[in-house]
Each structure stands twice: as structure tokens, then as C-alpha cells.
Write a protein that holds these residues in place. Structure first.
Motif, PDB file in Angstrom:
ATOM      1  N   ASN A   1       0.839  -1.190   0.000  1.00 15.74           N
ATOM      2  CA  ASN A   1       0.000   0.000   0.000  1.00 15.74           C
ATOM      3  C   ASN A   1       0.877   1.245   0.000  1.00 15.74           C
ATOM      4  OD1 ASN A   1       0.890   0.367   2.667  1.00 15.74           O
ATOM      5  ND2 ASN A   1      -1.048  -0.304   3.573  1.00 15.74           N
ATOM      6  N   ARG A   2       0.271   2.405   0.051  1.00 16.55           N
ATOM      7  CA  ARG A   2       1.056   3.644  -0.066  1.00 16.55           C
ATOM      8  C   ARG A   2       1.989   3.885   1.120  1.00 16.55           C
ATOM      9  NH1 ARG A   2      -4.383   6.565   0.307  1.00 16.55           N
ATOM     10  NH2 ARG A   2      -4.575   6.929   2.524  1.00 16.55           N
TER      11      ARG A   2
ATOM     12  N   VAL B   1       4.880   1.452  -9.901  1.00 14.86           N
ATOM     13  CA  VAL B   1       4.287   2.462  -9.029  1.00 14.86           C
ATOM     14  C   VAL B   1       2.882   2.717  -9.554  1.00 14.86           C
ATOM     15  CG1 VAL B   1       4.428   4.830  -8.175  1.00 14.86           C
ATOM     16  CG2 VAL B   1       6.525   3.507  -8.525  1.00 14.86           C
ATOM     17  N   MET B   2       1.901   2.637  -8.658  1.00 14.99           N
ATOM     18  CA  MET B   2       0.511   2.854  -9.027  1.00 14.99           C
ATOM     19  C   MET B   2       0.060   4.196  -8.456  1.00 14.99           C
ATOM     20  SD  MET B   2      -0.771  -1.032  -8.408  1.00 14.99           S
ATOM     21  CE  MET B   2       0.232  -1.208  -6.950  1.00 14.99           C
TER      22      MET B   2
ATOM     23  N   GLY C   1      -2.596  11.466  -9.443  1.00 13.34           N
ATOM     24  CA  GLY C   1      -1.236  11.947  -9.238  1.00 13.34           C
ATOM     25  C   GLY C   1      -0.593  11.524  -7.934  1.00 13.34           C
ATOM     26  N   PHE C   2      -1.342  10.849  -7.056  1.00 16.53           N
ATOM     27  CA  PHE C   2      -0.813  10.406  -5.767  1.00 16.53           C
ATOM     28  C   PHE C   2      -0.455   8.924  -5.826  1.00 16.53           C
ATOM     29  CE2 PHE C   2      -3.581  13.991  -4.716  1.00 16.53           C
ATOM     30  CZ  PHE C   2      -2.709  14.776  -3.969  1.00 16.53           C
ATOM     31  N   GLU C   3       0.673   8.572  -5.253  1.00 13.65           N
ATOM     32  CA  GLU C   3       1.074   7.168  -5.209  1.00 13.65           C
ATOM     33  C   GLU C   3       0.163   6.417  -4.247  1.00 13.65           C
ATOM     34  OE1 GLU C   3       5.302   6.921  -4.455  1.00 13.65           O
ATOM     35  OE2 GLU C   3       5.761   7.967  -6.322  1.00 13.65           O
ATOM     36  N   VAL C   4      -0.433   5.318  -4.738  1.00 17.43           N
ATOM     37  CA  VAL C   4      -1.370   4.543  -3.930  1.00 17.43           C
ATOM     38  C   VAL C   4      -0.910   3.110  -3.690  1.00 17.43           C
ATOM     39  CG1 VAL C   4      -3.375   5.939  -4.562  1.00 17.43           C
ATOM     40  CG2 VAL C   4      -2.775   3.947  -5.952  1.00 17.43           C
TER      41      VAL C   4
END
Length: 176
Positions: A52-53, A158-159, A163-166
Motif C-alpha cells: 500500500n502507499r 508504481v501505481m 497523481g498520488f502514489e497509492v
């Protein structure tokens, strides 16, 4: 006041640029050379983790892959088995662009992904439909694959969403 905002904006933009990833061309001289049609041909296996993030591992999986090529176009069938018993299937169609890259389409990918290759590296960006909490969520995936020997690829992904890494994915793919 305007001057301090301007300075803060410059610092913010500079920090974003400092976090950018390397261009694939930096891998141009790395060996062994990653040839998509050679590696993703025949039977392969994959083993991976999903974080997860916060970086906590939240899922594990194993997968069987089978690649076929005809007239330069590839078909990669993937069957995933997750630690909670969930199974997922994805079938990729990989079509050469003529510029050393590929267009990648799959049953759960929105539109087409773009594949770039250089040396031992493969970068692919695409939008994936992911089952989540009884619904389907669309996320952006930035895959980075590196051929470390003739039979092994390490994939880091990277997912992002808005625009936020999750999430983060790490996979080891081995050719049988």
C-alpha cells in the motif's frame, strides 16, 4: 507576499523535478539486451508482492504466464493466484510500433499502454481497471522491468490515482 509565493512555487517545482525517474536511455548499454519476443515466449512464472502507499505488504501472488508470437505481434496470457484465493486473468496483445517500442493492450487496461525499451530495460505506462471493495477503480501504472539475466526479469511498478502514489508492486518473472 507575491515574492514569497513565487519562491515557494520554484522550490516545489524543483523538488518535483528532483524526484523524477531516469529516462530509459540511461540503460542503453546495459546487458543482456531485453528483447520482448525472446523473453516473453513460452512458459514463465511470476512471484510478487503488492504494497500500500505506506509500504506495507498487503497481498502476495504467484502467476503462470504463457507467451506466443506471430508475425511480430505477441500475446501474453497471465493467470494470477493471490494469497486470499482470488484469481485474476489478463491477456496482453503486444504490437510493435516500428520505433523499437510496442503498444500493449489487455482486457483490463483502458486504451493502450506504451512500451519503451533500451538495453536491459522496459518501461510501460498504462491505466488499469482494478477490482476494489466491490467496485472497479482506474489507476495509472508505471512499470519498470529489468532483464537481470537471460531467464529473470525484475519488475517494479508504481501505481497512482489523481497523481498520488497509492501502491507499489514488485515482481520476479522467470522463464522456464
Amino acid at each position: 507576499m507575491k515574492k514569497s509565493r513565487f519562491i515557494l512555487m520554484i522550490i516545489f517545482v524543483a523538488s518535483l523535478l528532483g524526484c523524477s525517474s531516469p529516462d530509459i536511455s540511461v540503460y542503453e548499454k546495459n546487458q543482456p539486451k531485453f528483447l520482448l519476443e525472446n523473453f516473453f515466449s513460452g512458459k514463465l512464472t511470476a512471484h510478487g508482492i503488492l504494497k500500500n502507499r505506506q509500504g506495507e505488504v498487503i497481498r502476495y501472488f504467484n502467476a503462470d504466464l504463457l507467451g506466443h508470437w506471430q508475425s511480430g505481434v505477441g500475446r501474453l496470457e497471465e493467470t494470477f493466484l493471490f494469497d486470499d484465493g482470488e484469481e485474476q486473468e489478463r491477456v496482453w496483445t503486444l504490437t510493435p510500433t516500428g520505433a523499437g517500442g510496442y503498444i500493449a493492450k489487455a482486457n483490463d487496461v483502458v486504451g493502450a499502454g506504451e512500451v519503451s525499451m533500451s538495453g536491459n530495460a522496459l518501461f510501460m505506462n498504462y491505466e488499469l481497471l482494478v477490482p476494489y471493495d466491490g467496485d472497479v477503480v482506474q489507476i495509472n501504472v508505471d512499470d519498470r522491468m529489468y532483464l537481470v539475466n537471460e531467464k529473470t526479469v525484475i519488475n517494479e511498478s508504481v501505481m497512482t490515482k489523481f497523481g498520488f502514489e497509492v501502491g507499489y508492486l514488485t515482481i520476479v518473472i522467470t522463464k522456464e
